[in-house]
Write an enzyme that holds these catalytic residues in place. Structure first.
Site, mmCIF file in Angstrom:
data_model
loop_
_atom_site.group_PDB
_atom_site.id
_atom_site.type_symbol
_atom_site.label_atom_id
_atom_site.label_comp_id
_atom_site.label_asym_id
_atom_site.label_seq_id
_atom_site.Cartn_x
_atom_site.Cartn_y
_atom_site.Cartn_z
ATOM 1 N N ALA A 40 37.547 31.661 40.593
ATOM 2 C CA ALA A 40 38.611 31.118 39.757
ATOM 3 C C ALA A 40 38.915 29.689 40.207
ATOM 4 O O ALA A 40 38.452 29.241 41.258
ATOM 5 C CB ALA A 40 39.860 31.994 39.870
ATOM 6 N N GLY A 92 35.996 35.358 40.917
ATOM 7 C CA GLY A 92 35.819 35.412 39.477
ATOM 8 C C GLY A 92 34.375 35.304 39.042
ATOM 9 O O GLY A 92 33.997 35.834 37.987
ATOM 10 N N GLU A 139 32.998 38.702 39.365
ATOM 11 C CA GLU A 139 33.580 39.519 38.301
ATOM 12 C C GLU A 139 32.956 39.215 36.944
ATOM 13 O O GLU A 139 32.757 40.117 36.124
ATOM 14 C CB GLU A 139 35.093 39.308 38.271
ATOM 15 N N GLU A 174 39.238 37.286 47.616
ATOM 16 C CA GLU A 174 40.615 36.970 47.224
ATOM 17 C C GLU A 174 41.640 37.180 48.334
ATOM 18 O O GLU A 174 42.612 36.414 48.444
ATOM 19 C CB GLU A 174 41.009 37.814 45.998
#
Length: 275
Positions: free
Chosen positions: A80, A125, A128, A148
């Site tokens: 992210a 991310g 993911e 994270e």
């Protein structure tokens, strides 16, 4: 469908290349290791919505498979966008998470196969995003992880759901709790990656070869097979079997089913139309 939706000029953070039914979608923010900014997420939504709209007989099924990869040579998607997240409050963070979760659900619901071609970092991310794809092919330089907790965060784009589905509950817990990175060989051993290739060029070539093989099958049948697997995943056996039976029933409504069975009986190659 507006054909401009596959025009690379329609995007500033993505590159799209449609060639013989295979769409290569490249996240292209090399200066940020292809981090998933809000703009990237918005453009991913736009691109995958366009792909979804193209997957009909009326549209001619111009896309039969998708390769998702990253530009710049160092990362698939590093994660992210931390710079953007640093200024978010709880509500805006939840909106950001849900918008990217929406993209991953779009990928899962596409009636065409999607391969994540991972070269370099697929962290947070990025991991993911890869997990939402049907297959993950990796180069030997690939690294995976859900880091994270190093930032006081938790996975927000589906990692806590899809990573256990791929590798099992115990390994997923260990990877998420420790924020440990794993290389391509370990990803293959765990079942996170389907294949490992020596180089980026071989990685992309292998992904393309697989999608070309699938493109020769009945398009609607491939989509129904994907739907059936998704409908059964994580559900009790009886519910999974019901999802499979419904997909099986729907296949019998297609012209391609009649063509495929006739071609088999007549010992000839099937000419699928996508109807």
């Amino acid at each position: 469908m507006d054909s401009s939706t596959f025009d690379p000029g329609s995007y500033s953070t993505l590159k799209l290349d449609l060639d013989e039914g295979i769409l290569t979608l490249t996240v292209d923010r090399p200066e940020a290791l292809n981090a998933l900014s809000q703009q990237v997420v918005s453009e991913l939504w736009k691109a995958f919505t366009a792909i979804q709209d193209s997957c009909t007989h009326d549209a001619g099924w111009p896309v039969r498979g998708v390769i998702v990869t990253g530009g710049g040579g160092k990362a698939f998607v590093a994660g992210a966008d931390i710079r953007e997240m640093a200024s978010m409050g709880p509500d805006s963070a939840a909106e950001y998470a849900r918008s990217m979760q929406g993209v991953t659900l779009l990928i899962e619901k596409l009636p065409v196969p999607v391969i994540a071609a991972v070269d370099g970092f697929a962290l947070g991310g990025g991991c993911e995003l890869a997990l939402a794809c049907d297959f993950i092919y990796a180069s030997e330089a690939a690294q995976f992880g859900q880091p994270e907790v190093n930032l006081g965060l938790v996975p927000g784009f589906g990692g806590s759901v899809r990573l256990p589905q791929r590798v099992g509950l115990g390994p997923a817990r260990e990877l998420i709790y420790t924020a440990r990175r794993i290389d391509a060989a370990e990803a293959l051993r765990l079942g996170l990656a389907n294949r490992v290739l020596p180089s980026r060029d071989e990685l992309l070539a292998a992904a393309r070869e697989t999608l070309q093989e699938i493109a020769g099958k009945a398009p609607a049948a491939v989509g129904l097979a994907k739907q059936s697997i998704a409908g059964a995943t994580g559900r009790p056996t009886n519910q999974g079997l019901e999802a499979e039976a419904e997909a099986f029933r729907e296949a019998f409504t297609t012209d391609d089913m009649r063509e495929g069975t006739a071609a088999f009986l007549e010992k000839r190659k099937a000419a699928f139309t996508g109807k």
